[in-house]
Write a protein that holds these residues in place. Structure first.
Motif, mmCIF file in Angstrom:
data_model
loop_
_atom_site.group_PDB
_atom_site.id
_atom_site.type_symbol
_atom_site.label_atom_id
_atom_site.label_comp_id
_atom_site.label_asym_id
_atom_site.label_seq_id
_atom_site.Cartn_x
_atom_site.Cartn_y
_atom_site.Cartn_z
ATOM 1 N N TRP A 120 -3.622 15.414 -4.044
ATOM 2 C CA TRP A 120 -2.421 14.864 -3.413
ATOM 3 C C TRP A 120 -2.115 13.456 -3.903
ATOM 4 C CZ3 TRP A 120 -2.485 10.382 -0.606
ATOM 5 C CH2 TRP A 120 -3.734 9.916 -0.180
ATOM 6 N N VAL A 121 -3.136 12.741 -4.369
ATOM 7 C CA VAL A 121 -2.954 11.373 -4.858
ATOM 8 C C VAL A 121 -2.024 11.340 -6.071
ATOM 9 C CG1 VAL A 121 -4.182 9.380 -5.826
ATOM 10 C CG2 VAL A 121 -5.189 10.669 -3.959
ATOM 11 N N HIS A 179 -8.391 16.040 -3.572
ATOM 12 C CA HIS A 179 -7.863 14.723 -3.936
ATOM 13 C C HIS A 179 -6.596 14.790 -4.790
ATOM 14 C CE1 HIS A 179 -11.450 12.998 -2.233
ATOM 15 N NE2 HIS A 179 -12.229 13.630 -3.095
ATOM 16 N N LYS A 226 3.308 10.211 -2.023
ATOM 17 C CA LYS A 226 2.216 10.106 -1.059
ATOM 18 C C LYS A 226 1.301 8.956 -1.488
ATOM 19 C CE LYS A 226 2.398 15.092 -0.238
ATOM 20 N NZ LYS A 226 1.635 16.376 -0.318
ATOM 21 N N GLN A 227 1.587 7.770 -0.986
ATOM 22 C CA GLN A 227 0.868 6.578 -1.424
ATOM 23 C C GLN A 227 -0.389 6.288 -0.607
ATOM 24 O OE1 GLN A 227 1.598 4.303 -4.082
ATOM 25 N NE2 GLN A 227 2.800 6.072 -4.724
ATOM 26 N N GLY A 228 -0.603 7.022 0.474
ATOM 27 C CA GLY A 228 -1.792 6.808 1.279
ATOM 28 C C GLY A 228 -1.553 5.817 2.402
ATOM 29 N N TRP A 229 -2.511 5.745 3.299
ATOM 30 C CA TRP A 229 -2.388 4.897 4.486
ATOM 31 C C TRP A 229 -2.365 3.425 4.122
ATOM 32 C CZ3 TRP A 229 -5.646 1.097 6.320
ATOM 33 C CH2 TRP A 229 -5.341 0.592 7.600
ATOM 34 N N LYS A 230 -1.595 2.663 4.899
ATOM 35 C CA LYS A 230 -1.656 1.203 4.858
ATOM 36 C C LYS A 230 -1.354 0.695 6.259
ATOM 37 C CE LYS A 230 1.637 0.638 1.795
ATOM 38 N NZ LYS A 230 2.673 0.009 0.908
ATOM 39 N N ALA A 273 -1.073 5.860 -5.500
ATOM 40 C CA ALA A 273 -2.107 5.303 -4.617
ATOM 41 C C ALA A 273 -2.028 3.786 -4.510
ATOM 42 C CB ALA A 273 -3.493 5.742 -5.096
#
Length: 276
Positions: A258-259, A256, A264-268, A139
């Motif tokens: 998937w974190v 949650h 899968k680092q998440g949106w940026k 994350a």
């Protein structure tokens, strides 16, 4: 279940703790019983405390220096930083004589629980407690934290308690992704600056936690913590084993999980690198 109208967030000690022992939670209390006696013991230099308590007890050194004596052992201990030094804790069964002499002003976090089982007293020292940096590579680094487990069912199977500390880095999360467990838990907070703060979840409720606050997590409620930017957040965590249902771990909320996948680092934002 929690009593209707009861409040799990204790803010009554924000001015600090006075000399002697201050009870914060009590085993068997009428509302929101976590099954744990927890309090803060403050001693002045030269003071001596001697006890033979009826409950299993863990003495967690928070700051200062002292000489400890217990059935079968003796040691001098010291600690000057909650954030930069690993913990020291004396864990003894019920009816163990413990004598403490303060070599300087000293503060202890004291946890107790009813427990008829006997076990060998043990002094946990910093050299034997390696840090565990959870959340590394996940994350975008926002949940990296230092978890210091002192004892649980794996190394103290006769105990009715689990004891540890967490260092939450400024602006980051701990106890993340959110998880839950059946066993009640108590958190006690400190910050790198007296005005520091963070937020603690208990189910769908979020509490603004400050210096000297305590939060109870009951009824399988999900929980995560976050520190405000600029402020390191420390908390003691104490779990009470339930009869025939000891704490052996926790369950993540499925949405949650998937974190936990480093791919899968998440949106940026697209211009993230440019605005750093």
């Amino acid at each position: 279940m929690a009593s209707k109208g009861a409040w799990p967030h204790n803010t009554s000690h924000r001015r600090g703790f006075g000399p002697g022992y201050t009870a914060v939670t009590r085993e068997g209390e009428a509302a929101l019983d976590a099954g744990i006696d927890f309090g803060i013991r403050k001693m002045t230099k030269g003071q001596v405390v001697s006890e033979r308590h009826s409950k299993e007890t863990a003495w967690l050194l928070m700051n200062g220096a002292a000489e400890l004596e217990w059935d079968g052992g003796k040691a001098k201990v010291k600690r000057s930083s909650l954030f930069d030094e690993a913990p020291t804790a004396l864990h003894v069964p019920a009816k163990t004589t413990v004598k403490i002499k303060a070599l300087a002003d000293v503060e202890w976090g004291v946890a107790r629980a009813t427990n008829a089982r006997s076990f060998v007293p043990k002094l946990f020292l910093p050299d034997g407690l390696a840090p565990e940096y959870r959340g590394r590579g996940l994350a975008q680094g926002t949940c990296l934290r230092n978890v210091r487990l002192i004892f649980d069912i794996t190394n103290r199977p006769e105990s009715n308690l689990v004891l540890g500390e967490v260092i939450t880095f400024p602006g980051r999360w701990s106890k993340y992704p959110p998880h839950f467990h059946a066993q009640p838990e108590v958190y006690h907070y400190r910050f790198t600056e007296p005005q520091g703060y963070g937020h603690g979840e208990a189910g769908e409720n979020v509490y603004k936690v400050r210096q000297y606050d305590t939060l109870k997590i009951l009824d399988c409620r999900g929980h995560s913590q976050v520190a405000a930017p600029g402020y390191g957040m420390y908390y003691i965590w104490i779990v009470r084993h339930l009869k025939n249902n000891p704490y052996t771990g926790f369950t993540y909320f499925k949405e949650h999980e998937w974190v936990l996948d480093p791919r899968k680092q998440g949106w940026k934002p697209k211009d993230w690198d440019a605005i750093q």
